[in-house]
Each structure stands twice: as structure tokens, then as C-alpha cells.
Design a protein around this motif. Structure first.
Motif, PDB file in Angstrom:
ATOM      1  N   LEU A 178       0.836  -1.208   0.000  1.00 18.19           N
ATOM      2  CA  LEU A 178       0.000   0.000   0.000  1.00 18.19           C
ATOM      3  C   LEU A 178       0.868   1.256   0.000  1.00 18.19           C
ATOM      4  CD1 LEU A 178      -2.953  -0.824   2.442  1.00 18.19           C
ATOM      5  CD2 LEU A 178      -2.810  -1.148  -0.028  1.00 18.19           C
ATOM      6  N   THR A 179       1.989   1.201   0.698  1.00 13.89           N
ATOM      7  CA  THR A 179       2.909   2.335   0.701  1.00 13.89           C
ATOM      8  C   THR A 179       3.507   2.547  -0.683  1.00 13.89           C
ATOM      9  OG1 THR A 179       3.469   1.901   3.022  1.00 13.89           O
ATOM     10  CG2 THR A 179       4.984   3.292   1.769  1.00 13.89           C
ATOM     11  N   ALA A 180       3.899   1.452  -1.341  1.00 12.00           N
ATOM     12  CA  ALA A 180       4.466   1.554  -2.693  1.00 12.00           C
ATOM     13  C   ALA A 180       3.446   2.129  -3.671  1.00 12.00           C
ATOM     14  CB  ALA A 180       4.934   0.177  -3.169  1.00 12.00           C
ATOM     15  N   ILE A 181       2.196   1.689  -3.564  1.00  7.64           N
ATOM     16  CA  ILE A 181       1.129   2.214  -4.418  1.00  7.64           C
ATOM     17  C   ILE A 181       0.974   3.714  -4.206  1.00  7.64           C
ATOM     18  CG2 ILE A 181      -1.386   2.231  -4.753  1.00  7.64           C
ATOM     19  CD1 ILE A 181      -1.302  -0.811  -4.171  1.00  7.64           C
ATOM     20  N   THR A 182       0.926   4.118  -2.941  1.00 15.11           N
ATOM     21  CA  THR A 182       0.753   5.529  -2.606  1.00 15.11           C
ATOM     22  C   THR A 182       1.900   6.374  -3.140  1.00 15.11           C
ATOM     23  OG1 THR A 182      -0.432   4.894  -0.579  1.00 15.11           O
ATOM     24  CG2 THR A 182       0.394   7.155  -0.714  1.00 15.11           C
ATOM     25  N   VAL A 183       3.126   5.892  -2.966  1.00 16.96           N
ATOM     26  CA  VAL A 183       4.305   6.626  -3.434  1.00 16.96           C
ATOM     27  C   VAL A 183       4.264   6.810  -4.944  1.00 16.96           C
ATOM     28  CG1 VAL A 183       6.810   6.502  -3.728  1.00 16.96           C
ATOM     29  CG2 VAL A 183       5.793   5.974  -1.505  1.00 16.96           C
ATOM     30  N   CYS A 184       3.954   5.728  -5.674  1.00 13.85           N
ATOM     31  CA  CYS A 184       3.904   5.817  -7.143  1.00 13.85           C
ATOM     32  C   CYS A 184       2.865   6.823  -7.614  1.00 13.85           C
ATOM     33  CB  CYS A 184       3.604   4.440  -7.738  1.00 13.85           C
ATOM     34  SG  CYS A 184       4.998   3.290  -7.668  1.00 13.85           S
ATOM     35  N   MET A 185       1.735   6.850  -6.943  1.00  9.86           N
ATOM     36  CA  MET A 185       0.667   7.756  -7.374  1.00  9.86           C
ATOM     37  C   MET A 185       0.965   9.199  -6.986  1.00  9.86           C
ATOM     38  SD  MET A 185      -2.704   5.308  -6.931  1.00  9.86           S
ATOM     39  CE  MET A 185      -3.686   6.298  -8.045  1.00  9.86           C
ATOM     40  N   ILE A 186       1.695   9.392  -5.893  1.00 11.05           N
ATOM     41  CA  ILE A 186       2.131  10.745  -5.536  1.00 11.05           C
ATOM     42  C   ILE A 186       3.082  11.289  -6.592  1.00 11.05           C
ATOM     43  CG2 ILE A 186       3.579  12.048  -3.920  1.00 11.05           C
ATOM     44  CD1 ILE A 186       2.325  10.435  -1.663  1.00 11.05           C
ATOM     45  N   LEU A 187       3.958  10.428  -7.096  1.00 16.45           N
ATOM     46  CA  LEU A 187       4.957  10.859  -8.074  1.00 16.45           C
ATOM     47  C   LEU A 187       4.338  11.405  -9.356  1.00 16.45           C
ATOM     48  CD1 LEU A 187       7.632   8.012  -7.737  1.00 16.45           C
ATOM     49  CD2 LEU A 187       7.773  10.345  -6.862  1.00 16.45           C
ATOM     50  N   VAL A 188       3.148  10.906  -9.727  1.00 14.94           N
ATOM     51  CA  VAL A 188       2.512  11.349 -10.977  1.00 14.94           C
ATOM     52  C   VAL A 188       1.314  12.259 -10.733  1.00 14.94           C
ATOM     53  CG1 VAL A 188       3.257   9.281 -12.213  1.00 14.94           C
ATOM     54  CG2 VAL A 188       1.025   9.286 -11.080  1.00 14.94           C
ATOM     55  N   SER A 189       1.108  12.658  -9.478  1.00 12.73           N
ATOM     56  CA  SER A 189      -0.096  13.418  -9.125  1.00 12.73           C
ATOM     57  C   SER A 189      -0.046  14.877  -9.552  1.00 12.73           C
ATOM     58  CB  SER A 189      -0.317  13.348  -7.611  1.00 12.73           C
ATOM     59  OG  SER A 189       0.752  13.976  -6.925  1.00 12.73           O
ATOM     60  N   GLY A 190       1.131  15.359  -9.920  1.00 12.31           N
ATOM     61  CA  GLY A 190       1.271  16.761 -10.283  1.00 12.31           C
ATOM     62  C   GLY A 190       1.828  17.615  -9.162  1.00 12.31           C
ATOM     63  N   ILE A 191       2.038  17.023  -7.999  1.00 11.79           N
ATOM     64  CA  ILE A 191       2.640  17.765  -6.884  1.00 11.79           C
ATOM     65  C   ILE A 191       4.057  18.181  -7.263  1.00 11.79           C
ATOM     66  CG2 ILE A 191       3.414  17.578  -4.478  1.00 11.79           C
ATOM     67  CD1 ILE A 191       1.116  15.632  -4.002  1.00 11.79           C
ATOM     68  N   LYS A 192       4.425  19.394  -6.897  1.00 11.77           N
ATOM     69  CA  LYS A 192       5.742  19.920  -7.259  1.00 11.77           C
ATOM     70  C   LYS A 192       6.864  19.017  -6.744  1.00 11.77           C
ATOM     71  CE  LYS A 192       4.635  24.839  -7.639  1.00 11.77           C
ATOM     72  NZ  LYS A 192       3.167  24.704  -7.660  1.00 11.77           N
ATOM     73  N   TRP A 193       7.880  18.849  -7.580  1.00  7.89           N
ATOM     74  CA  TRP A 193       8.966  17.935  -7.257  1.00  7.89           C
ATOM     75  C   TRP A 193       9.763  18.382  -6.049  1.00  7.89           C
ATOM     76  CZ3 TRP A 193      10.090  13.104  -8.471  1.00  7.89           C
ATOM     77  CH2 TRP A 193       9.422  12.528  -9.560  1.00  7.89           C
ATOM     78  N   ARG A 194       9.828  19.666  -5.799  1.00  4.08           N
ATOM     79  CA  ARG A 194      10.596  20.113  -4.637  1.00  4.08           C
ATOM     80  C   ARG A 194       9.937  19.655  -3.340  1.00  4.08           C
ATOM     81  NH1 ARG A 194       9.620  26.690  -4.602  1.00  4.08           N
ATOM     82  NH2 ARG A 194       7.327  26.668  -4.664  1.00  4.08           N
ATOM     83  N   ILE A 195       8.609  19.550  -3.361  1.00  2.00           N
ATOM     84  CA  ILE A 195       7.897  19.023  -2.198  1.00  2.00           C
ATOM     85  C   ILE A 195       8.162  17.533  -2.061  1.00  2.00           C
ATOM     86  CG2 ILE A 195       5.625  18.634  -1.172  1.00  2.00           C
ATOM     87  CD1 ILE A 195       4.644  21.152  -2.582  1.00  2.00           C
ATOM     88  N   ILE A 196       8.033  16.816  -3.187  1.00  3.88           N
ATOM     89  CA  ILE A 196       8.224  15.366  -3.173  1.00  3.88           C
ATOM     90  C   ILE A 196       9.644  15.011  -2.736  1.00  3.88           C
ATOM     91  CG2 ILE A 196       8.309  13.303  -4.620  1.00  3.88           C
ATOM     92  CD1 ILE A 196       6.058  14.510  -6.291  1.00  3.88           C
ATOM     93  N   LEU A 197      10.635  15.704  -3.319  1.00  2.00           N
ATOM     94  CA  LEU A 197      12.022  15.413  -2.982  1.00  2.00           C
ATOM     95  C   LEU A 197      12.322  15.730  -1.522  1.00  2.00           C
ATOM     96  CD1 LEU A 197      13.874  16.673  -6.191  1.00  2.00           C
ATOM     97  CD2 LEU A 197      13.422  14.306  -5.508  1.00  2.00           C
ATOM     98  N   SER A 198      11.723  16.784  -1.010  1.00  2.00           N
ATOM     99  CA  SER A 198      11.938  17.142   0.397  1.00  2.00           C
ATOM    100  C   SER A 198      11.389  16.059   1.326  1.00  2.00           C
ATOM    101  CB  SER A 198      11.280  18.484   0.705  1.00  2.00           C
ATOM    102  OG  SER A 198      11.831  19.519  -0.074  1.00  2.00           O
ATOM    103  N   ILE A 199      10.172  15.600   1.007  1.00  2.00           N
ATOM    104  CA  ILE A 199       9.532  14.591   1.856  1.00  2.00           C
ATOM    105  C   ILE A 199      10.274  13.268   1.789  1.00  2.00           C
ATOM    106  CG2 ILE A 199       7.451  13.195   2.141  1.00  2.00           C
ATOM    107  CD1 ILE A 199       5.856  15.648   1.231  1.00  2.00           C
ATOM    108  N   PHE A 200      10.571  12.807   0.560  1.00  2.00           N
ATOM    109  CA  PHE A 200      11.239  11.523   0.436  1.00  2.00           C
ATOM    110  C   PHE A 200      12.694  11.587   0.890  1.00  2.00           C
ATOM    111  CE2 PHE A 200       7.696  10.852  -2.557  1.00  2.00           C
ATOM    112  CZ  PHE A 200       7.177   9.689  -1.968  1.00  2.00           C
ATOM    113  N   GLY A 201      13.298  12.765   0.783  1.00  2.00           N
ATOM    114  CA  GLY A 201      14.637  12.924   1.337  1.00  2.00           C
ATOM    115  C   GLY A 201      14.625  12.763   2.844  1.00  2.00           C
ATOM    116  N   GLY A 202      13.602  13.359   3.479  1.00  2.00           N
ATOM    117  CA  GLY A 202      13.461  13.213   4.922  1.00  2.00           C
ATOM    118  C   GLY A 202      13.184  11.768   5.326  1.00  2.00           C
ATOM    119  N   LEU A 203      12.346  11.084   4.544  1.00  2.00           N
ATOM    120  CA  LEU A 203      12.047   9.678   4.830  1.00  2.00           C
ATOM    121  C   LEU A 203      13.289   8.809   4.670  1.00  2.00           C
ATOM    122  CD1 LEU A 203       8.563   9.258   3.096  1.00  2.00           C
ATOM    123  CD2 LEU A 203       9.033   9.350   5.550  1.00  2.00           C
ATOM    124  N   LEU A 204      14.094   9.095   3.641  1.00  2.00           N
ATOM    125  CA  LEU A 204      15.313   8.327   3.419  1.00  2.00           C
ATOM    126  C   LEU A 204      16.285   8.503   4.579  1.00  2.00           C
ATOM    127  CD1 LEU A 204      17.045   6.554   1.555  1.00  2.00           C
ATOM    128  CD2 LEU A 204      17.865   8.648   0.450  1.00  2.00           C
TER     129      LEU A 204
END
Length: 395
Positions: A178-204
Motif C-alpha cells: 500500500l505504501t508503494a502504491i501511494t508513493v507511485c501515485m504521488i509521483l505522478v499526481s502533479g505535486i511539485k517535485w521540490r515538495i516530493i524530494l523534500s519529503i522523500f529525502g526526509g524519509l530516506l
């Protein structure tokens, strides 16, 4: 100006890929039958054929309806999935809600068999998230920072509910899917990449920190997990890192699987010489890849992996051709589901990843899982059948 694509038709390439995987599944279960029937008393390959027949019927039914109708009932599917998970959380109804290996994740229905709501929740979540993303982007076509965070919050709230219930079963594999599904759909949702990279950078950074802490003070971390009723997570992680020290305990499945895969060598033992030398628990489900590697070796295993690559490639191809955002988002979620499960299942069999109890899509035995995968493919076939082209398209 748009027009219905007169060349739109059933994607026979995708169907052939699924048929190939079905044949591999049934054939492998057939070769395991002497061992499985002696141990469990069930003819799994016959039951798998039944589930494929039911799944085929489900696909035919899906093809009669325009996939866009799923938007109208997405919340109903999502709600039904949450209700089912809630019932399992309260072990209700008694005698029907059942636990397997300590996980409360099944309904035992007399005359039907077991039903695992977590499997169907994967497709329900994909449909619901696709609807959320499309509805949000239609209402807020301008992607401001505030609106992107609001979309991210809606996706997160929709995903966290089923993830919470799966952690309580516990079902670590389901949580990761379910987490993988959510992540994949966030990546194509249109959300700005700087937000996505910040969040996933923090998670990493968080994940790396947790791993370092575990390796530094494993005893304290294990005690913390025990206090939080998450000791199974620590046991699997420790078995993955130190399989030789736990070969008769938590790493029993892993060590036996590695021996079985290694014994297959380049071309495998073949059917004539194949015997179940390494009696691995869940041979027919989580560790069916080891049987393929043992019988057909590196060559046979490579063929199976190649078929999965073709499956993912075909799904990506259809997603890129689809001009309807709702259809594209659903296929993206389906790609995330299949890609993660294939990588995780094969990875855990060769000690690349910890064991999480995930089946190998279309090959492992399982009624709920096989039917879920067939429903997902039915949605993709429906989308492909109703693809539209536009004048002056290059393709």
C-alpha cells in the motif's frame, strides 16, 4: 477534435503475458503436488485453475462497463474495504474472522474458502486515490504550494487508514505494498517535485538513521519493538542480516530457500529428477520462486523475470498512451503494486531483502491475491479498449 479510436481493441499482448504466468503457476504447483498433498492434503494446482477461471469471468464482466464509472463508486469500494478491515480488527464475526500464523487477516467462509480483504484493498485504494487526484486537479488546476500540500494530505489520509489496520493484523507485506502504491501515485499526481524530494529525502534519512541505530544498539531496539508488539519486524530483520545464526529459527525459510535456489544451478534439475529436497514452509505461496529456480535453474528463473519485465513494460506503454488522467493514475498504481511485489518476493528469496510474506503475482497460489491481480488486469484491459486518439497524433 477527438474521436474514438477505431483501432482500439483488446490488448492481446497483455493477455498473452498473463496466460504465460498462469501456465507457469499451474505447472509449478503441479510439480509440487506430491509434496503439498502429503503435507497439507490440498491439490493446489486444481484450486489455482478455479481461481483463474473466476478471475477471467471477472475480467469479462469488467469489460462491459466504461472504466470511468469507477470514479462514481470509488468511495463505495474504499468504504467496503475499510469496513472489512475494521471487522478483522475486532475479530468479528466470531468463527468467520480468522487468524493464520498469528495474523488476523482472513474471513473463513463455509463452502467458499478464505477471503483476504487486504488483497482487494490494494485495488480499492488505487481506484480511490486516482479519483482523489483527478478531482483535486480538476478543482484546483493551478498547482500552488498550498494546494499541493492539501492534495498530499488527502492522499495521505486516504492511505493511512488501511495501512493502520494492516499494521494491527499484522501484515507487514501488505503495509509495504500500500505504501508503494501511494508513493507511485504521488509521483505522478502533479505535486511539485521540490515538495516530493523534500519529503522523500526526509524519509530516506529517517530510514537510514533507523538502520544505523539498529546496527549500533540491536538489543535496545529489539526490546523497544517487543514493548510495541512489533517484535516480528525485528525478528525478520535480524534473520535477514544473520541467517546462519538463525538457520533453525526465524531464518529457516531463507536458508532453505537459498539452498534450493543454489541447487538448481544453471539449467535446473528438471522434472524427472526434481524432488522436494528442501522442505520450505509456504512453498506454494511466498517461496514458489525457489521451486522454479530449483527445477529450471538460472535460465528458467531468468525467463520468469523477463516475463515480468514485459508485463511492467506493457503497463507503462498503456499508461503513456492513455490521455485520460483517471485511467493513467489507476495504471500507475497497478504498476507500483506489481513492480514492488515482484521485486520484494524474488528479493527476499535470494536474501536481497528481508522476508515480508508477499506472494509472487500470478504465480503464487492464492484465491484472494489471484483474483485481485486479475481485477487489476481487467481494469487495464478496459482502459486500453477505450483508448481515444486525437487528430494529428504522431502515433
Amino acid at each position: 477534435m477527438s474521436q474514438d479510436n477505431k483501432n482500439s481493441k483488446i490488448d492481446y499482448t497483455l493477455i498473452l503475458i498473463i496466460i504465460a504466468l498462469a501456465i507457469i503457476s499451474i505447472f509449478t504447483l503441479y510439480t509440487l503436488n506430491p509434496y503439498l498433498i502429503q503435507k497439507l492434503g490440498i491439490v493446489f494446482y486444481q484450486k489455482q485453475i478455479q481461481w483463474y477461471i473466476i478471475g477471467t469471468v471477472a475480467i469479462i464482466v469488467i469489460m462491459f462497463f466504461d472504466y470511468d464509472r469507477l470514479r462514481q463508486v470509488s468511495w463505495i469500494f474504499y468504504g467496503l474495504g475499510i469496513i472489512a478491515l475494521t471487522m478483522l480488527f475486532f475479530h468479528f464475526p466470531p468463527g468467520i474472522a480468522d487468524s493464520v500464523n498469528g495474523a488476523w487477516g482472513w474471513f473463513q467462509i463455509h463452502g467458499f474458502g478464505s477471503l483476504q480483504p487486504a488483497e482487494f484493498m490494494k485495488v480499492f485504494l488505487i481506484i480511490f486515490l486516482a479519483h482523489i487526484i483527478v478531482a483535486h486537479n480538476e478543482k484546483y488546476p493551478e498547482h500552488t504550494l498550498k494546494m499541493d500540500f492539501w492534495l498530499l494530505a488527502k492522499i495521505g489520509m486516504a492511505s493511512i487508514v488501511p495501512i493502520f489496520f494492516l499494521t494491527q493484523q499484522p501484515d507487514l507485506g501488505g503495509v509495504l505494498v500500500l505504501t508503494a502504491i501511494t508513493v507511485c501515485m504521488i509521483l505522478v499526481s502533479g505535486i511539485k517535485w521540490r515538495i516530493i524530494l523534500s519529503i522523500f529525502g526526509g524519509l530516506l534519512i529517517t530510514v537510514v538513521s533507523i538502520v544505523i541505530i539498529y546496527l549500533t544498539i540491536p538489543d535496545q531496539v529489539n526490546q523497544f519493538l517487543i514493548e510495541k508488539d512489533l517484535e516480528h519486524v525485528g525478528e525478520r530483520f535480524n534473520a535477514w542480516l544473520n541467517p546462519d545464526e538463525n538457520s533453525q529459527g526465524d531464518a529457516y525459510q531463507l536458508t532453505r530457500a537459498m539452498l534450493a535456489i543454489g541447487s538448481g544451478q544453471l539449467s535446473g534439475k528438471g522434472m524427472s529428477e526434481f524432488e522436494v529436497s528442501y522442505k520450505i514452509p509456504e512453498y506454494q505461496t511466498d517461496f514458489i520462486f525457489t521451486s522454479i529456480a530449483e527445477q529450471f535453474g538460472f535460465i528458467g528463473s531468468s525467463v520468469v523475470i523477463t516475463i515480468y519485465f514485459l508485463l511492467i513494460y506493457r503497463l507503462i506503454h498503456i499508461a503513456l498512451k492513455c490521455r485520460d488522467p483517471f485511467g493513467s493514475y489507476m495504471i500507475t498504481g497497478i504498476i507500483g503494486m506489481f513492480a514492488f511485489q515482484v521485486f520484494q518476493n524474488i528479493g527476499m528469496s535470494i536474501q536481497l531483502l528481508p522476508i515480508t510474506g508477499l506472494p509472487l503475482p500470478f504465480i503464487s497460489y492464492g484465491g484472494s491475491s489471484t483474483l485481485t491481480y486479475m481485477l487489476a488486469i481487467g481494469i487495464v484491459l478496459n482502459i486500453h479498449y477505450r483508448l481515444k486518439t486525437y487528430m494529428f497524433d504522431e502515433s
